[in-house]
Design a protein around this motif. Structure first.
Motif, PDB file in Angstrom:
ATOM      1  N   LEU A   1      32.933  57.394 -24.171  1.00  8.09           N
ATOM      2  CA  LEU A   1      33.548  56.068 -24.037  1.00  8.09           C
ATOM      3  C   LEU A   1      33.328  55.442 -22.664  1.00  8.09           C
ATOM      4  N   ASP A   2      32.492  56.084 -21.848  1.00 14.21           N
ATOM      5  CA  ASP A   2      32.176  55.534 -20.522  1.00 14.21           C
ATOM      6  C   ASP A   2      31.043  54.523 -20.668  1.00 14.21           C
ATOM      7  N   ALA A   3      31.402  53.334 -21.146  1.00 13.75           N
ATOM      8  CA  ALA A   3      30.388  52.336 -21.472  1.00 13.75           C
ATOM      9  C   ALA A   3      29.531  51.968 -20.267  1.00 13.75           C
ATOM     10  N   GLU A   4      30.138  51.715 -19.133  1.00 16.48           N
ATOM     11  CA  GLU A   4      29.384  51.305 -17.954  1.00 16.48           C
ATOM     12  C   GLU A   4      28.496  52.437 -17.458  1.00 16.48           C
ATOM     13  N   GLY A   5      29.026  53.655 -17.445  1.00 21.86           N
ATOM     14  CA  GLY A   5      28.228  54.807 -17.012  1.00 21.86           C
ATOM     15  C   GLY A   5      27.015  55.015 -17.897  1.00 21.86           C
ATOM     16  N   ILE A   6      27.203  54.816 -19.191  1.00 24.21           N
ATOM     17  CA  ILE A   6      26.082  55.000 -20.125  1.00 24.21           C
ATOM     18  C   ILE A   6      25.042  53.917 -19.935  1.00 24.21           C
ATOM     19  N   ARG A   7      25.478  52.681 -19.708  1.00 24.74           N
ATOM     20  CA  ARG A   7      24.526  51.591 -19.472  1.00 24.74           C
ATOM     21  C   ARG A   7      23.662  51.875 -18.241  1.00 24.74           C
ATOM     22  N   VAL A   8      24.302  52.339 -17.173  1.00 23.91           N
ATOM     23  CA  VAL A   8      23.573  52.640 -15.935  1.00 23.91           C
ATOM     24  C   VAL A   8      22.616  53.810 -16.163  1.00 23.91           C
ATOM     25  N   ALA A   9      23.100  54.849 -16.851  1.00 27.14           N
ATOM     26  CA  ALA A   9      22.267  56.023 -17.104  1.00 27.14           C
ATOM     27  C   ALA A   9      21.082  55.669 -18.005  1.00 27.14           C
ATOM     28  N   ALA A  10      21.322  54.806 -18.995  1.00 25.47           N
ATOM     29  CA  ALA A  10      20.243  54.393 -19.899  1.00 25.47           C
ATOM     30  C   ALA A  10      19.165  53.645 -19.130  1.00 25.47           C
ATOM     31  N   ALA A  11      19.576  52.711 -18.269  1.00 22.75           N
ATOM     32  CA  ALA A  11      18.609  51.955 -17.479  1.00 22.75           C
ATOM     33  C   ALA A  11      17.824  52.869 -16.551  1.00 22.75           C
ATOM     34  N   ARG A  12      18.527  53.841 -15.958  1.00 18.86           N
ATOM     35  CA  ARG A  12      17.867  54.788 -15.053  1.00 18.86           C
ATOM     36  C   ARG A  12      16.852  55.642 -15.814  1.00 18.86           C
ATOM     37  N   SER A  13      17.209  56.078 -17.001  1.00 25.10           N
ATOM     38  CA  SER A  13      16.323  56.906 -17.819  1.00 25.10           C
ATOM     39  C   SER A  13      15.084  56.122 -18.258  1.00 25.10           C
ATOM     40  N   ILE A  14      15.292  54.862 -18.630  1.00 24.97           N
ATOM     41  CA  ILE A  14      14.162  54.038 -19.070  1.00 24.97           C
ATOM     42  C   ILE A  14      13.191  53.795 -17.916  1.00 24.97           C
ATOM     43  N   ASP A  15      13.715  53.537 -16.734  1.00 27.58           N
ATOM     44  CA  ASP A  15      12.859  53.352 -15.563  1.00 27.58           C
ATOM     45  C   ASP A  15      12.045  54.619 -15.287  1.00 27.58           C
ATOM     46  N   LEU A  16      12.672  55.775 -15.446  1.00 25.97           N
ATOM     47  CA  LEU A  16      11.985  57.043 -15.223  1.00 25.97           C
ATOM     48  C   LEU A  16      10.878  57.247 -16.252  1.00 25.97           C
ATOM     49  N   SER A  17      11.162  56.913 -17.508  1.00 22.19           N
ATOM     50  CA  SER A  17      10.151  57.059 -18.559  1.00 22.19           C
ATOM     51  C   SER A  17       8.942  56.175 -18.282  1.00 22.19           C
ATOM     52  N   LYS A  18       9.188  54.953 -17.845  1.00 26.14           N
ATOM     53  CA  LYS A  18       8.083  54.048 -17.539  1.00 26.14           C
ATOM     54  C   LYS A  18       7.274  54.549 -16.344  1.00 26.14           C
ATOM     55  N   ALA A  19       7.958  55.099 -15.342  1.00 27.08           N
ATOM     56  CA  ALA A  19       7.247  55.649 -14.192  1.00 27.08           C
ATOM     57  C   ALA A  19       6.403  56.857 -14.611  1.00 27.08           C
ATOM     58  N   LEU A  20       6.958  57.697 -15.490  1.00 24.04           N
ATOM     59  CA  LEU A  20       6.206  58.848 -16.004  1.00 24.04           C
ATOM     60  C   LEU A  20       4.983  58.396 -16.787  1.00 24.04           C
ATOM     61  N   SER A  21       5.155  57.315 -17.558  1.00 22.56           N
ATOM     62  CA  SER A  21       4.036  56.794 -18.336  1.00 22.56           C
ATOM     63  C   SER A  21       2.880  56.391 -17.425  1.00 22.56           C
ATOM     64  N   THR A  22       3.205  55.691 -16.343  1.00 24.99           N
ATOM     65  CA  THR A  22       2.176  55.278 -15.388  1.00 24.99           C
ATOM     66  C   THR A  22       1.527  56.483 -14.728  1.00 24.99           C
ATOM     67  N   SER A  23       2.354  57.472 -14.366  1.00 24.32           N
ATOM     68  CA  SER A  23       1.835  58.673 -13.718  1.00 24.32           C
ATOM     69  C   SER A  23       0.932  59.463 -14.651  1.00 24.32           C
ATOM     70  N   MET A  24       1.355  59.602 -15.912  1.00 21.19           N
ATOM     71  CA  MET A  24       0.558  60.348 -16.891  1.00 21.19           C
ATOM     72  C   MET A  24      -0.753  59.635 -17.165  1.00 21.19           C
ATOM     73  N   ARG A  25      -0.704  58.291 -17.231  1.00 24.31           N
ATOM     74  CA  ARG A  25      -1.925  57.532 -17.463  1.00 24.31           C
ATOM     75  C   ARG A  25      -2.896  57.717 -16.301  1.00 24.31           C
ATOM     76  N   SER A  26      -2.355  57.709 -15.070  1.00 18.67           N
ATOM     77  CA  SER A  26      -3.209  57.910 -13.901  1.00 18.67           C
ATOM     78  C   SER A  26      -3.829  59.293 -13.910  1.00 18.67           C
ATOM     79  N   ALA A  27      -3.025  60.305 -14.281  1.00 15.14           N
ATOM     80  CA  ALA A  27      -3.540  61.673 -14.357  1.00 15.14           C
ATOM     81  C   ALA A  27      -4.600  61.789 -15.430  1.00 15.14           C
ATOM     82  N   GLY A  28      -4.379  61.092 -16.547  1.00 14.44           N
ATOM     83  CA  GLY A  28      -5.363  61.113 -17.625  1.00 14.44           C
ATOM     84  C   GLY A  28      -6.659  60.463 -17.198  1.00 14.44           C
ATOM     85  N   ASP A  29      -6.569  59.372 -16.424  1.00 20.36           N
ATOM     86  CA  ASP A  29      -7.765  58.702 -15.934  1.00 20.36           C
ATOM     87  C   ASP A  29      -8.549  59.619 -15.014  1.00 20.36           C
ATOM     88  N   GLN A  30      -7.824  60.404 -14.183  1.00 19.42           N
ATOM     89  CA  GLN A  30      -8.485  61.291 -13.254  1.00 19.42           C
ATOM     90  C   GLN A  30      -9.073  62.488 -13.977  1.00 19.42           C
TER      91      GLN A  30
END
Length: 391
Positions: A102-131
């Motif tokens: 029921l921690d609505a605000e905490g979940i919103r912040v955690a969700a945004a943080r997780s999504i940002d991390l996933s996008k950063a991982l995507s960029t990193s994995m793509r760069s590694a794949g290119d190399q």
């Protein structure tokens, strides 16, 4: 397109807790089995929120598995109350955060943080794949319609994917009148036009959101369902999409329209293999001759051209030597004509999958072997013989 999923067996919680995050556009499923079925159909998923009544052991097992299979997906675990031993076990399994349901605000912040991390991982994995090793791009082209170009492209993609041990993307660049969707009987829910809004910022997660899975190891990027939408797919977007896809796949097969458009030129400039299609009729011979001359003008390497002689056994008074002289190039692969091919098309199953020992299937596998660098014993003997003569 939905990037977020909430799984909760309890119907009341699905309603009350799910309503707190309606703005996120969460899909809601009732259990982990439904979630397992949901993820392959929605490869763009970036966040899974596991509800408080989901069994802890099942949640940990699910997360440990997805950590390897789908590393871009972030998992948030909701619990009625937070317990230290649960937090420790969750972190070891790869769960990004554990929160009170029921921690609505905490979940919103955690969700945004997780999504940002996933996008950063995507960029990193793509760069590694290119190399590491970028996918080989194979462009199937014919300057005239009706040559069986799409049949060759779909079967080549299926042959290269094998038993799912290779990752292959089939791209329909016939952006106004593409046939890949109907030939594979795929729903046109996603297409190249869905990537238009991502222009200049396409990443792996975004590309996966517009790709349609066909079978293990083989995906498709479909042409827009409306010709008008296809007009808005720019040369720059095609280049961007292909560059991102190179880090995600082993092979990219491009099915092109019977015209040299800006989009086709951008694809040809990135291609590792060029596969013109020729059939034994004079209009096609003329168009292939012009295609070969265009390749020469653009300085595409000759040793990367594989001319496919489709319907090679058709009796029309032209020999193989006649065709080679007419087009000015060696015919690399001969594909026989067969009534079984349109039957396989009508079933939505490439003939290399429907009947692997069919003569057409064997020819398509020879083409796939050439593209993947596998040389037949006959070709090996021919090269050794030529080497011996030079010595």
């Amino acid at each position: 397109m939905t990037f977020y999923v909430y799984v909760e067996p309890d119907a009341e919680r699905r309603s009350t807790v799910g309503s707190l995050y309606a703005d996120y556009g969460f899909d809601v499923v009732s259990d982990l089995d439904d979630l397992d079925a949901h993820l392959p159909r929605n490869p763009e998923t970036l966040l899974v929120m596991i509800g408080a009544t989901v069994d802890l052991e099942a949640a940990l097992t699910f997360t440990s598995y997805q950590r390897v299979q789908r590393p871009l997906i972030g998992v948030l675990l909701l619990r009625r109350t937070l317990e230290p031993d649960v937090l420790a076990r969750a972190m070891r399994a790869g769960i990004r955060e554990v929160l009170e349901e029921l921690d609505a605000e905490g979940i919103r912040v955690a969700a945004a943080r997780s999504i940002d991390l996933s996008k950063a991982l995507s960029t990193s994995m793509r760069s590694a794949g290119d190399q590491a090793q970028a996918a080989k791009i194979i462009t199937v082209f014919a300057g005239k319609g009706g040559c069986g170009k799409s049949v060759v492209a779909t079967n080549l993609a299926a042959a290269l994917s094998g038993d799912g041990n290779r990752r292959v993307l089939l791209v329909d660049l016939a952006l106004q009148f593409g046939d890949v969707a109907i030939m594979l009987q795929l729903p046109p829910n996603r297409s190249f036009s869905d990537a238009i809004s991502m222009g200049g910022k396409v990443d792996e997660a975004g590309l996966r959101s517009v790709i349609t899975p066909y079978r293990p190891g083989m995906d498709a990027l479909l042409a827009p369902s409306s010709p008008a939408e296809g007009e808005h797919v720019s040369r720059e977007l095609v280049t961007e999409v292909l560059e991102v896809a190179r880090g995600m796949y082993d092979y990219i097969i491009l099915d092109t329209p019977p015209a040299v458009t800006d989009q086709v030129l951008s694809a040809l400039d990135l291609s590792d293999w060029f596969v013109p299609i020729v059939t034994p009729d004079l209009p096609t011979l003329k168009s292939v001759r012009l295609t070969i001359e265009m390749f020469d003008l653009l300085e595409y390497p000759r040793d990367r051209r594989l001319v496919v002689f489709n319907r090679a056994n058709t009796e029309v008074g032209l020999t193989t030597e006649d065709v080679e002289e007419a087009v000015g190039a060696h015919l690399s692969v001969h594909v026989p004509s067969s009534r079984d091919v349109p039957v396989s098309v009508n079933r939505g199953v490439p003939i290399v999958l429907q009947d692997p020992t069919h003569p057409v299937s064997l020819a398509m596998r020879r083409l796939a072997d050439r593209c993947s660098g596998v040389m037949s014993s006959q070709e090996t003997r021919r090269k050794l013989f030529a080497f011996g003569r030079r010595r």
